[in-house]
Design a protein around this motif. Structure first.
Motif, PDB file in Angstrom:
ATOM      1  N   LEU A  64      37.921  26.884  22.822  1.00 37.39           N
ATOM      2  CA  LEU A  64      37.751  26.040  21.844  1.00 37.39           C
ATOM      3  C   LEU A  64      38.578  26.261  20.752  1.00 37.39           C
ATOM      4  CD1 LEU A  64      33.804  25.781  21.661  1.00 37.39           C
ATOM      5  CD2 LEU A  64      35.434  23.991  22.398  1.00 37.39           C
ATOM      6  N   ALA A  65      39.147  27.615  20.332  1.00 35.85           N
ATOM      7  CA  ALA A  65      39.996  27.814  19.430  1.00 35.85           C
ATOM      8  C   ALA A  65      41.358  27.975  19.930  1.00 35.85           C
ATOM      9  CB  ALA A  65      39.697  29.207  18.558  1.00 35.85           C
ATOM     10  N   GLY A  66      41.637  28.177  21.142  1.00 31.97           N
ATOM     11  CA  GLY A  66      42.927  28.321  21.844  1.00 31.97           C
ATOM     12  C   GLY A  66      43.566  29.659  21.730  1.00 31.97           C
ATOM     13  N   ILE A  67      42.689  30.855  21.553  1.00 31.78           N
ATOM     14  CA  ILE A  67      43.290  32.038  21.098  1.00 31.78           C
ATOM     15  C   ILE A  67      43.141  32.834  22.706  1.00 31.78           C
ATOM     16  CG2 ILE A  67      42.487  31.997  18.824  1.00 31.78           C
ATOM     17  CD1 ILE A  67      40.142  34.062  19.662  1.00 31.78           C
ATOM     18  N   PRO A  68      43.840  33.894  22.648  1.00 34.85           N
ATOM     19  CA  PRO A  68      43.713  34.632  24.074  1.00 34.85           C
ATOM     20  C   PRO A  68      42.532  35.711  24.117  1.00 34.85           C
ATOM     21  CG  PRO A  68      45.345  35.806  22.480  1.00 34.85           C
ATOM     22  CD  PRO A  68      44.770  34.391  21.732  1.00 34.85           C
ATOM     23  N   GLY A  69      42.057  35.762  25.248  1.00 37.39           N
ATOM     24  CA  GLY A  69      41.028  36.772  25.578  1.00 37.39           C
ATOM     25  C   GLY A  69      41.053  37.504  26.796  1.00 37.39           C
ATOM     26  N   LEU A  70      40.981  38.758  26.851  1.00 38.88           N
ATOM     27  CA  LEU A  70      40.902  39.610  27.893  1.00 38.88           C
ATOM     28  C   LEU A  70      39.494  40.285  28.397  1.00 38.88           C
ATOM     29  CD1 LEU A  70      42.471  41.563  29.829  1.00 38.88           C
ATOM     30  CD2 LEU A  70      42.770  43.210  27.977  1.00 38.88           C
ATOM     31  N   SER A  71      39.247  40.309  29.558  1.00 36.87           N
ATOM     32  CA  SER A  71      37.683  41.052  30.166  1.00 36.87           C
ATOM     33  C   SER A  71      38.406  42.220  31.069  1.00 36.87           C
ATOM     34  CB  SER A  71      37.298  40.092  30.715  1.00 36.87           C
ATOM     35  OG  SER A  71      35.919  40.643  31.372  1.00 36.87           O
ATOM     36  N   LEU A  72      37.794  43.404  30.762  1.00 36.77           N
ATOM     37  CA  LEU A  72      38.005  44.633  31.648  1.00 36.77           C
ATOM     38  C   LEU A  72      36.866  45.319  31.938  1.00 36.77           C
ATOM     39  CD1 LEU A  72      39.384  47.630  29.475  1.00 36.77           C
ATOM     40  CD2 LEU A  72      38.874  45.445  28.388  1.00 36.77           C
ATOM     41  N   PRO A  73      36.799  45.906  33.111  1.00 31.85           N
ATOM     42  CA  PRO A  73      35.293  46.586  33.334  1.00 31.85           C
ATOM     43  C   PRO A  73      34.945  47.933  32.316  1.00 31.85           C
ATOM     44  CG  PRO A  73      37.113  46.607  35.318  1.00 31.85           C
ATOM     45  CD  PRO A  73      37.801  46.243  33.921  1.00 31.85           C
ATOM     46  N   ALA A  74      33.581  47.551  31.978  1.00 30.14           N
ATOM     47  CA  ALA A  74      33.194  48.726  30.844  1.00 30.14           C
ATOM     48  C   ALA A  74      32.253  49.707  31.714  1.00 30.14           C
ATOM     49  CB  ALA A  74      32.338  47.899  29.898  1.00 30.14           C
ATOM     50  N   GLY A  75      32.034  49.337  32.846  1.00 29.47           N
ATOM     51  CA  GLY A  75      31.112  50.598  33.621  1.00 29.47           C
ATOM     52  C   GLY A  75      30.099  49.659  34.370  1.00 29.47           C
ATOM     53  N   LEU A  76      29.031  50.420  34.864  1.00 27.25           N
ATOM     54  CA  LEU A  76      27.897  49.656  35.764  1.00 27.25           C
ATOM     55  C   LEU A  76      26.837  49.725  34.946  1.00 27.25           C
ATOM     56  CD1 LEU A  76      28.683  51.288  39.055  1.00 27.25           C
ATOM     57  CD2 LEU A  76      29.621  49.223  38.226  1.00 27.25           C
ATOM     58  N   ALA A  77      26.022  48.319  34.861  1.00 25.63           N
ATOM     59  CA  ALA A  77      24.733  48.353  34.247  1.00 25.63           C
ATOM     60  C   ALA A  77      23.832  49.306  34.781  1.00 25.63           C
ATOM     61  CB  ALA A  77      24.302  46.954  34.095  1.00 25.63           C
ATOM     62  N   PRO A  78      22.861  50.305  33.924  1.00 26.88           N
ATOM     63  CA  PRO A  78      22.026  51.137  34.463  1.00 26.88           C
ATOM     64  C   PRO A  78      20.895  50.331  35.551  1.00 26.88           C
ATOM     65  CG  PRO A  78      21.918  51.180  32.273  1.00 26.88           C
ATOM     66  CD  PRO A  78      23.015  50.274  32.586  1.00 26.88           C
ATOM     67  N   GLU A  79      20.581  49.339  34.915  1.00 26.48           N
ATOM     68  CA  GLU A  79      19.454  48.707  35.702  1.00 26.48           C
ATOM     69  C   GLU A  79      19.791  48.324  37.332  1.00 26.48           C
ATOM     70  OE1 GLU A  79      19.727  46.626  31.511  1.00 26.48           O
ATOM     71  OE2 GLU A  79      21.038  47.487  33.351  1.00 26.48           O
ATOM     72  N   ASP A  80      20.839  47.890  37.600  1.00 35.28           N
ATOM     73  CA  ASP A  80      21.192  47.326  38.667  1.00 35.28           C
ATOM     74  C   ASP A  80      22.542  47.807  39.454  1.00 35.28           C
ATOM     75  OD1 ASP A  80      22.944  45.776  37.394  1.00 35.28           O
ATOM     76  OD2 ASP A  80      21.976  44.186  37.093  1.00 35.28           O
ATOM     77  N   GLY A  81      23.098  48.708  38.655  1.00 28.70           N
ATOM     78  CA  GLY A  81      24.310  49.090  39.281  1.00 28.70           C
ATOM     79  C   GLY A  81      25.575  48.255  39.567  1.00 28.70           C
ATOM     80  N   LEU A  82      25.562  47.196  38.708  1.00 32.60           N
ATOM     81  CA  LEU A  82      26.650  46.154  38.886  1.00 32.60           C
ATOM     82  C   LEU A  82      27.465  46.070  37.760  1.00 32.60           C
ATOM     83  CD1 LEU A  82      24.262  43.329  40.117  1.00 32.60           C
ATOM     84  CD2 LEU A  82      26.056  44.744  41.451  1.00 32.60           C
ATOM     85  N   PRO A  83      28.862  45.728  37.721  1.00 32.64           N
ATOM     86  CA  PRO A  83      29.721  45.888  36.783  1.00 32.64           C
ATOM     87  C   PRO A  83      29.538  44.883  35.625  1.00 32.64           C
ATOM     88  CG  PRO A  83      30.781  45.402  38.801  1.00 32.64           C
ATOM     89  CD  PRO A  83      29.308  44.993  38.951  1.00 32.64           C
ATOM     90  N   VAL A  84      29.958  45.566  34.226  1.00 35.64           N
ATOM     91  CA  VAL A  84      29.664  45.145  33.191  1.00 35.64           C
ATOM     92  C   VAL A  84      31.293  44.826  32.441  1.00 35.64           C
ATOM     93  CG1 VAL A  84      29.085  45.607  30.760  1.00 35.64           C
ATOM     94  CG2 VAL A  84      27.499  46.015  32.668  1.00 35.64           C
ATOM     95  N   GLY A  85      31.371  43.668  31.929  1.00 30.22           N
ATOM     96  CA  GLY A  85      32.729  43.317  31.197  1.00 30.22           C
ATOM     97  C   GLY A  85      32.950  43.582  29.705  1.00 30.22           C
ATOM     98  N   PHE A  86      33.940  43.942  29.153  1.00 37.06           N
ATOM     99  CA  PHE A  86      34.144  43.894  27.855  1.00 37.06           C
ATOM    100  C   PHE A  86      35.488  43.179  27.373  1.00 37.06           C
ATOM    101  CE2 PHE A  86      36.042  45.988  24.105  1.00 37.06           C
ATOM    102  CZ  PHE A  86      34.845  46.739  23.451  1.00 37.06           C
ATOM    103  N   GLN A  87      34.891  42.319  26.519  1.00 33.64           N
ATOM    104  CA  GLN A  87      35.994  41.257  26.123  1.00 33.64           C
ATOM    105  C   GLN A  87      36.580  41.678  24.803  1.00 33.64           C
ATOM    106  OE1 GLN A  87      35.816  36.408  26.084  1.00 33.64           O
ATOM    107  NE2 GLN A  87      34.351  37.154  24.561  1.00 33.64           N
ATOM    108  N   VAL A  88      38.066  41.403  24.761  1.00 31.35           N
ATOM    109  CA  VAL A  88      38.747  41.771  23.734  1.00 31.35           C
ATOM    110  C   VAL A  88      39.583  40.329  23.399  1.00 31.35           C
ATOM    111  CG1 VAL A  88      40.442  43.015  22.611  1.00 31.35           C
ATOM    112  CG2 VAL A  88      39.406  44.118  24.415  1.00 31.35           C
ATOM    113  N   LEU A  89      39.386  39.867  21.999  1.00 32.42           N
ATOM    114  CA  LEU A  89      39.950  38.748  21.522  1.00 32.42           C
ATOM    115  C   LEU A  89      41.037  38.884  20.451  1.00 32.42           C
ATOM    116  CD1 LEU A  89      36.680  36.419  21.079  1.00 32.42           C
ATOM    117  CD2 LEU A  89      38.197  36.669  23.237  1.00 32.42           C
TER     118      LEU A  89
END
Length: 504
Positions: free
Chosen positions: A440-465
């Motif tokens: 909505l604001a037109g700014i850049p954003g990056l997602s990178l892996p932050a590890g696996l969630a302990p509940e299900d062992g699936l990837p979690v994303g970390f966003q930087v704006l």
């Protein structure tokens, strides 16, 4: 699985430069991996083995002559099926464009070819990029390589899954409300939405012109920067393109990988966490923020109160623009045409074609957008949503006065099961709650892996704006965090994925 498919794009480029391998060998290894796993993953809608190998052979000839077209010359790439590719089908995941072969290339595709990157094929997507799970493709869902019972995110789940399953080292996606970053989060890959206007939209089949952006999908932050430098920059064919040079993105990533963030102010957005966020997602996010502090960054909390209205504003603005854009599919000029029995009028042919060619989610958004733009409702809905958009931009401006970059979880949960949210569109839309404000604001954003969630062992994303035109900040901070996390993990997160090409 060949060792070549496990290499990053930067590693493959270095091997090519040193004469340790060939583009044909790398491209064939990717094609073999596609043959081995894509029946289960369904990341690709069309694979162009002959074309890719021919492009790879041409790359090897340039290398042999000492005239590579770019640092990434010879490294294969996959392209989301919403980008026009001359001579290759472009369906946008929709039956209404089944079999359409564009007579031209999108600018980003032209730049890939000019830089010598062999194009492996076209990746699956939610129809016309409308979805958060790639379940709305007319050609069947893509599956998450970490768990094939789960979604790979959307709308660009095909590109993210192809990279995560080691079918391609690089891919292009598009991001309208999070369709690069959210798939990156749930597949353990890196995805970047650039500053609006930083990468050409010419040849991108538009869903929402003021929101759509092309961006890289990769396995490392440096790879994203390298691909961004290939496809980015001004394009006179795109009236929204910014006429100024790109910052030194790969250099920023290399600087960040050294791990020094002294003097960098990082703002944690208070509205993008808490209720609705999975506990394991928040845990990994907090751990990542602690690592940034350890690297010398100053962490502050910032408030963006208008963000609570971002989802509602987006789901008025985006369908409104989509309803206008999809009006071109009228059965008269190109694409599918369904002719009812008898002597039908043009309107009846149009109605029958759209009924057969558009899926339920596309129809839903067309109806919503047409309603929001209709006489008597424009000011109450679309007009108000645009005012909220302005407030969101002002919130970002205030937050960036306190911090150089802002951070949040990329998505509130890990990948959900296929079919789990198909009957609840609102629940599906909530997956984009953290990514939509940037569009909505037109700014850049990056997602990178932050590890696996302990509940299900699936990837979690970390966003930087970052602020508009400060895409290099994303690469510096992202690469620093990536380096610290991989040191803790003992290697890339995807190395922890199940063995069969990342699939199980």
């Amino acid at each position: 699985m060949s060792d070549l498919t496990k290499k990053s794009a930067a590693e493959l480029a270095a091997m090519l430069a040193a004469g340790e391998t060939t583009s044909v060998a790398i491209t064939q290894a990717c094609l073999d991996q596609i043959d081995a796993v894509d029946t289960d993953i369904h990341a690709f809608l069309h694979v162009d083995a002959e074309g890719a190998l021919a492009q790879a052979a041409a790359s090897d000839a340039r290398r042999a002559a000492g005239t590579p077209a770019s640092p990434l010359d010879g490294v294969p790439v996959a392209v989301k099926d919403v980008l026009a590719t001359e001579g290759l089908p472009t369906t946008c995941g929709s039956k209404i464009l089944d079999g359409w072969i564009p007579p031209y290339d999108a600018t980003v595709v032209s730049r890939l070819k000019e830089a010598g990157l062999p194009i492996l094929g076209k990746t699956n997507m939610d129809e016309f990029a409308m979805g958060s799970s790639t379940e709305h493709s007319a050609y069947g869902p893509t599956r998450n390589p970490w768990d094939t019972d789960r979604i790979p995110g959307g709308s660009g789940g095909g590109s993210a899954a192809a990279v995560a399953a080691f079918e391609a080292p690089l891919a292009l996606g598009t991001d309208t409300g999070g369709s690069i970053r959210q798939p990156g989060a749930v597949t353990g890959t890196v995805g970047l939405k650039p500053t609006y206007g930083g990468i050409s939209r010419y040849g991108l089949v538009a869903m929402a012109n003021s929101l759509d952006q092309v961006g890289p999908v990769t396995r490392t932050v440096l790879d994203a920067a390298l691909l961004h430098e290939v496809i980015g920059g001004h394009d006179p064919l795109d009236s929204t393109s910014i006429d100024q040079p790109l910052p030194a993105l790969a250099d920023a990533a290399r600087q960040g990988a050294a791990g020094d963030l002294a003097g960098v102010r990082i703002g944690v957005i208070s509205e993008l966490r808490g209720e609705g966020y999975q506990a394991g997602v928040e845990q990994r996010f907090d751990e990542a923020v602690a690592l940034l502090t350890k690297a010398g960054a100053e962490v502050v909390e910032v408030s963006c109160p208008s963000f609570v209205h971002a989802l509602a504003a987006y789901y008025l603005i985006m369908p409104s623009e989509a309803s206008s854009n999809l009006a071109r599919f009228d059965a008269m000029r190109y694409g599918l045409r369904v002719v009812p029995d008898g002597d039908p009028s043009a309107e009846e042919v149009m109605r029958a074609t759209r009924d057969a060619g558009f899926g339920d989610e596309v129809k839903r958004r067309i109806i919503l957008g047409t309603y929001a733009l209709s006489s008597g409702y424009y000011d109450a809905y679309y007009g108000q949503a645009q005012k909220v958009r302005t407030l969101i931009s002002r919130d970002f401006e205030a937050a960036f006065a306190k911090a150089d970059v802002l951070v949040s979880p990329t998505a509130p949960t890990t990948a959900f099961k296929i079919g789990e949210k198909l009957d609840d569109p609102v629940a599906m839309y909530l997956n984009d709650v953290a990514t939509i404000p940037a569009n909505l604001a037109g700014i850049p954003g990056l997602s990178l892996p932050a590890g696996l969630a302990p509940e299900d062992g699936l990837p979690v994303g970390f966003q930087v704006l970052a602020p508009a035109l400060a895409d290099d900040r994303l690469y510096r901070v992202g690469a620093a965090l990536e380096a610290m996390l991989e040191k803790e993990w003992g290697g890339p997160l995807l190395a922890q994925a199940p063995a069969l090409g990342g699939a199980r």
